[in-house]
Design a protein around this motif. Sequence first.
Motif, PDB file in Angstrom:
ATOM      1  N   ARG A 214      34.827  61.355 -19.696  1.00 12.59           N
ATOM      2  CA  ARG A 214      36.208  61.023 -19.317  1.00 12.59           C
ATOM      3  C   ARG A 214      36.302  60.756 -17.821  1.00 12.59           C
ATOM      4  N   GLY A 215      37.336  60.027 -17.438  1.00 12.93           N
ATOM      5  CA  GLY A 215      37.620  59.843 -16.036  1.00 12.93           C
ATOM      6  C   GLY A 215      38.351  61.051 -15.483  1.00 12.93           C
ATOM      7  N   GLY A 216      38.433  61.135 -14.161  1.00 13.15           N
ATOM      8  CA  GLY A 216      39.111  62.254 -13.524  1.00 13.15           C
ATOM      9  C   GLY A 216      40.527  61.893 -13.123  1.00 13.15           C
ATOM     10  N   GLN A 217      41.325  62.916 -12.894  1.00 15.96           N
ATOM     11  CA  GLN A 217      42.702  62.729 -12.451  1.00 15.96           C
ATOM     12  C   GLN A 217      42.813  63.024 -10.954  1.00 15.96           C
ATOM     13  N   PRO A 218      43.691  62.327 -10.250  1.00 21.70           N
ATOM     14  CA  PRO A 218      43.862  62.579  -8.819  1.00 21.70           C
ATOM     15  C   PRO A 218      44.144  64.048  -8.505  1.00 21.70           C
TER      16      PRO A 218
END
Length: 247
Positions: A214-218
């Motif tokens: 998964r991608g990361g969140q700010p």
Amino acid sequence: MALALITGASRGIGRATALQLAQEGYTVAVNYHQNEAAAADVVNVIVAQGGRAFSVRADIGDEEQVEAMFALLDKRQEPLIALVNNAGILFTQSTVENLTAERINRVLTTNVTGYFLCCREAVKRMSSKHGGNGGAIVNVSSAASRLGAPFEYVDYAASKGAVDTLTTGLALEVAAQGIRVNCVRPGLIYTEMHASGGEPGRVDRVKSMLPMQRGGQPEEVAQAIAWLLSEKASYVTGSFLELAGGK
């Protein structure tokens, strides 16, 4: 009360960091270059939540504008104790053989010179050598500095390699002056920056290649930055936190 300056704080990781630091009690200086409305929105959200913030416009690649921004901070009653060097630019995906000097220099001016200038001015104010009370600096680099970003952003990756070296060198210079300097290296994070590279959906395209899938969140990056700035990280300097899902 104490002041934290975040460059490029009108969107993405900078915005998330501004909101996080405001919650932790800092007065937040929200730096922006062009999008005044977005910066004002960050300030308004912070104030609505009971925090303290104001916006300050400056192109960090311009020495005079950086000096003017710090002079503005000097007029406030609170000491500057935290700097987050976050502002950065990249351009459309390209191989090295198609890069122009103009593009390379624009990337380096913002992503490298800008970080140096902001560090220089922060050190002058934080250093015990200059009568300051100390402080902490966090530079936002990128996993690209390790991976090279081939076929996409080698110029951007190289600029972040310079940020890594700046972090190491400056940390050693000012460790005895009450200033800690650390770095975060985000990987694939859901921010608007990917649109600047011509592929807004880049994270979703490649997230399956990451160990965490998964991608990361700010906000995940912001929490790491906040920890590095805090007293909880009081013995940490010259360090790098990887925020790249295992890649």
